[in-house]
Write a protein that holds these residues in place. Structure first.
Motif, PDB file in Angstrom:
ATOM      1  N   PRO A  60      11.419 -49.839  97.663  1.00 54.89           N
ATOM      2  CA  PRO A  60      10.774 -49.555  98.956  1.00 54.89           C
ATOM      3  C   PRO A  60      11.244 -48.247  99.596  1.00 54.89           C
ATOM      4  N   MET A  61      12.545 -47.983  99.543  1.00 54.83           N
ATOM      5  CA  MET A  61      13.043 -46.754 100.144  1.00 54.83           C
ATOM      6  C   MET A  61      12.685 -45.530  99.307  1.00 54.83           C
ATOM      7  N   ARG A  62      12.556 -45.708  98.005  1.00 54.40           N
ATOM      8  CA  ARG A  62      12.071 -44.598  97.173  1.00 54.40           C
ATOM      9  C   ARG A  62      10.635 -44.253  97.553  1.00 54.40           C
ATOM     10  N   MET A  63       9.817 -45.283  97.746  1.00 58.45           N
ATOM     11  CA  MET A  63       8.429 -45.078  98.181  1.00 58.45           C
ATOM     12  C   MET A  63       8.388 -44.417  99.554  1.00 58.45           C
ATOM     13  N   PHE A  64       9.226 -44.901 100.455  1.00 60.25           N
ATOM     14  CA  PHE A  64       9.288 -44.342 101.803  1.00 60.25           C
ATOM     15  C   PHE A  64       9.666 -42.860 101.762  1.00 60.25           C
ATOM     16  N   GLY A  65      10.701 -42.533 100.993  1.00 52.33           N
ATOM     17  CA  GLY A  65      11.138 -41.141 100.894  1.00 52.33           C
ATOM     18  C   GLY A  65      10.084 -40.253 100.259  1.00 52.33           C
ATOM     19  N   TYR A  66       9.456 -40.744  99.189  1.00 54.01           N
ATOM     20  CA  TYR A  66       8.433 -39.945  98.517  1.00 54.01           C
ATOM     21  C   TYR A  66       7.233 -39.720  99.436  1.00 54.01           C
ATOM     22  N   SER A  67       6.902 -40.711 100.243  1.00 53.26           N
ATOM     23  CA  SER A  67       5.728 -40.574 101.108  1.00 53.26           C
ATOM     24  C   SER A  67       5.877 -39.412 102.088  1.00 53.26           C
ATOM     25  N   ILE A  68       7.095 -39.170 102.557  1.00 52.48           N
ATOM     26  CA  ILE A  68       7.336 -38.045 103.475  1.00 52.48           C
ATOM     27  C   ILE A  68       7.158 -36.717 102.738  1.00 52.48           C
ATOM     28  N   VAL A  69       7.745 -36.631 101.561  1.00 53.60           N
ATOM     29  CA  VAL A  69       7.590 -35.423 100.737  1.00 53.60           C
ATOM     30  C   VAL A  69       6.122 -35.218 100.387  1.00 53.60           C
ATOM     31  N   TYR A  70       5.443 -36.302 100.065  1.00 51.98           N
ATOM     32  CA  TYR A  70       4.031 -36.247  99.687  1.00 51.98           C
ATOM     33  C   TYR A  70       3.182 -35.609 100.779  1.00 51.98           C
ATOM     34  N   LEU A  71       3.302 -36.112 101.995  1.00 52.78           N
ATOM     35  CA  LEU A  71       2.455 -35.595 103.080  1.00 52.78           C
ATOM     36  C   LEU A  71       2.777 -34.142 103.391  1.00 52.78           C
ATOM     37  N   ALA A  72       4.066 -33.814 103.443  1.00 56.21           N
ATOM     38  CA  ALA A  72       4.452 -32.438 103.737  1.00 56.21           C
ATOM     39  C   ALA A  72       3.945 -31.481 102.654  1.00 56.21           C
ATOM     40  N   ALA A  73       4.108 -31.859 101.387  1.00 54.41           N
ATOM     41  CA  ALA A  73       3.662 -31.007 100.284  1.00 54.41           C
ATOM     42  C   ALA A  73       2.138 -30.904 100.244  1.00 54.41           C
ATOM     43  N   LEU A  74       1.464 -32.010 100.521  1.00 56.17           N
ATOM     44  CA  LEU A  74      -0.001 -32.003 100.521  1.00 56.17           C
ATOM     45  C   LEU A  74      -0.551 -31.027 101.555  1.00 56.17           C
ATOM     46  N   PHE A  75      -0.030 -31.088 102.768  1.00 52.89           N
ATOM     47  CA  PHE A  75      -0.511 -30.204 103.820  1.00 52.89           C
ATOM     48  C   PHE A  75      -0.087 -28.760 103.572  1.00 52.89           C
ATOM     49  N   ALA A  76       1.089 -28.578 102.980  1.00 52.02           N
ATOM     50  CA  ALA A  76       1.511 -27.217 102.639  1.00 52.02           C
ATOM     51  C   ALA A  76       0.569 -26.614 101.598  1.00 52.02           C
ATOM     52  N   MET A  77       0.160 -27.410 100.619  1.00 57.37           N
ATOM     53  CA  MET A  77      -0.772 -26.916  99.597  1.00 57.37           C
ATOM     54  C   MET A  77      -2.149 -26.643 100.187  1.00 57.37           C
ATOM     55  N   LEU A  78      -2.563 -27.470 101.110  1.00 55.25           N
ATOM     56  CA  LEU A  78      -3.846 -27.253 101.784  1.00 55.25           C
ATOM     57  C   LEU A  78      -3.838 -25.923 102.520  1.00 55.25           C
ATOM     58  N   LEU A  79      -2.721 -25.659 103.186  1.00 58.65           N
ATOM     59  CA  LEU A  79      -2.585 -24.395 103.906  1.00 58.65           C
ATOM     60  C   LEU A  79      -2.498 -23.207 102.960  1.00 58.65           C
ATOM     61  N   ALA A  80      -1.717 -23.342 101.906  1.00 56.92           N
ATOM     62  CA  ALA A  80      -1.584 -22.258 100.928  1.00 56.92           C
ATOM     63  C   ALA A  80      -2.920 -21.950 100.272  1.00 56.92           C
ATOM     64  N   ASP A  81      -3.676 -22.975  99.934  1.00 58.78           N
ATOM     65  CA  ASP A  81      -4.983 -22.790  99.322  1.00 58.78           C
ATOM     66  C   ASP A  81      -5.913 -22.047 100.273  1.00 58.78           C
ATOM     67  N   HIS A  82      -5.866 -22.395 101.526  1.00 58.86           N
ATOM     68  CA  HIS A  82      -6.722 -21.778 102.535  1.00 58.86           C
ATOM     69  C   HIS A  82      -6.487 -20.264 102.592  1.00 58.86           C
ATOM     70  N   TYR A  83      -5.220 -19.863 102.584  1.00 60.40           N
ATOM     71  CA  TYR A  83      -4.907 -18.446 102.697  1.00 60.40           C
ATOM     72  C   TYR A  83      -5.035 -17.713 101.362  1.00 60.40           C
ATOM     73  N   MET A  84      -4.874 -18.426 100.258  1.00 58.87           N
ATOM     74  CA  MET A  84      -5.123 -17.817  98.958  1.00 58.87           C
ATOM     75  C   MET A  84      -6.597 -17.435  98.817  1.00 58.87           C
ATOM     76  N   VAL A  85      -7.464 -18.330  99.297  1.00 61.81           N
ATOM     77  CA  VAL A  85      -8.909 -18.069  99.244  1.00 61.81           C
ATOM     78  C   VAL A  85      -9.263 -16.871 100.087  1.00 61.81           C
ATOM     79  N   GLY A  86      -8.527 -16.708 101.199  1.00 64.37           N
ATOM     80  CA  GLY A  86      -8.853 -15.607 102.103  1.00 64.37           C
ATOM     81  C   GLY A  86      -8.300 -14.273 101.657  1.00 64.37           C
ATOM     82  N   LEU A  87      -7.509 -14.206 100.605  1.00 63.67           N
ATOM     83  CA  LEU A  87      -6.930 -12.933 100.159  1.00 63.67           C
ATOM     84  C   LEU A  87      -7.939 -12.085  99.419  1.00 63.67           C
TER      85      LEU A  87
END
Length: 316
Positions: A289-316
């Motif tokens: 359960p705590m492994r899932m909990f910890g991964y879920s935080i990393v998951y959301l942060a990385a997901l949104f970071a990739m969404l942002l990176a993709d957005h600006y990569m497209v705009g280059l």
């Protein structure tokens, strides 16, 4: 080395003396800061920032930095106010739970009156900042999120239904919408796609922690899902919400918010999320359960970071 310790101790002593001479108790200041749940607020601000940046043209120079600054201040203050109210409402059960018994109110570090005054000030300043320096829509949505978390979730749902975190999750999912509204003055469908991702992610994120701490929740009579329906049932629900989250993360690509790099990264992260959810069912142990909990935080942060990176990569 001993000289360094002496110098460090001397410096801390001078700081304490100076703080006392100014009438400032650093321990009390730290307790008030703890009331705002700064780690939670930092994640909320990050997701709000993603909403702001996605709403702006894909060129850094076009981002409204002054609006972003004031919006972040206003959202952070409102989030801190909601957290402080949560501390006040939950102070009695917090004092009986191992995870929370050292929080400022159960520990008598500050008074209930002081906490309420502090929350009121944060809430008022937030409303003024967002209304004056950002826009009314952001102010209204932010206050709605505050009421949703501090009033509806903490004051009502948490103690009455095992679906509390699902119904109350909307408050934690609103920051990307706030961010988007702060720089555009409106909240289009794209901002609600981000809301949906976080809304579905929230039960899959929180229920593993509830499984791990189920004895604490049972002791204080909070009907969290693992307490009311059992660990097995909750694990299947976690899997269902994990699948829902992974499916929702396809939407930014499908509606044209993001490109192929985001989609690939989102699915790699999603595979890891599903792996941890499946282990709760098919390889249960006390640590998963705590492994899932910890991964879920990393998951959301990385997901949104990739969404942002993709957005600006497209705009280059």
């Amino acid at each position: 080395m001993s000289d360094e310790r002496v110098l460090a101790g001397s410096w801390r002593s001078r700081v304490m003396v100076q703080s006392r001479s100014l009438g400032v108790d650093l321990a009390v200041v730290q307790s008030y800061c703890e009331l705002t749940k700064p780690r939670v607020v930092s994640l909320l601000i990050f997701t709000a920032m993603v909403g702001m940046m996605l709403a702006s043209p894909a060129h850094m120079a076009a981002v409204h930095w002054s609006v972003i600054l004031w919006a972040n201040i206003g959202i952070a203050l409102a989030s801190g106010a909601a957290a402080a109210i949560n501390h006040v409402v939950d102070r009695q059960i917090d004092g009986q739970m191992r995870r929370t018994h050292m929080r400022p109110l159960p520990n008598d570090a500050i008074s209930v009156t002081g906490a309420l005054i502090f929350a009121t000030i944060l809430m008022a300043v937030s409303g003024i900042v967002l209304t004056v320096f950002v826009n009314k829509l952001t102010a209204i949505l932010t206050m709605a999120g505050l009421v949703g978390y501090a009033g509806i979730y903490t004051g009502f749902l948490k103690r009455r239904t095992p679906q509390n975190i699902v119904l109350g999750g909307a408050a934690g999912a609103i920051p990307p919408v706030l961010g988007w509204a702060s720089v555009t003055g409106h909240a289009p469908l794209a901002s609600w796609v981000l809301f949906l991702i976080i809304f579905l992610w929230t039960p899959a994120h929180f229920w593993p922690l509830a499984i791990y701490r189920r004895d604490d929740y049972a002791r204080v009579g909070i009907p969290m899902m693992p307490v009311s329906r059992g660990v097995r049932h909750t694990s299947w629900l976690i899997l269902a919400y994990t699948v829902g989250t992974v499916l929702a993360t396809q939407l930014p690509y499908l509606v044209g918010m993001a490109g192929t790099p985001y989609l690939i990264g989102a699915n790699i992260l999603g595979a890891g999320f599903l792996y941890h959810a499946l282990r709760l069912i098919y390889a249960p142990d006390r640590h998963n359960p705590m492994r899932m909990f910890g991964y879920s935080i990393v998951y959301l942060a990385a997901l949104f970071a990739m969404l942002l990176a993709d957005h600006y990569m497209v705009g280059l």
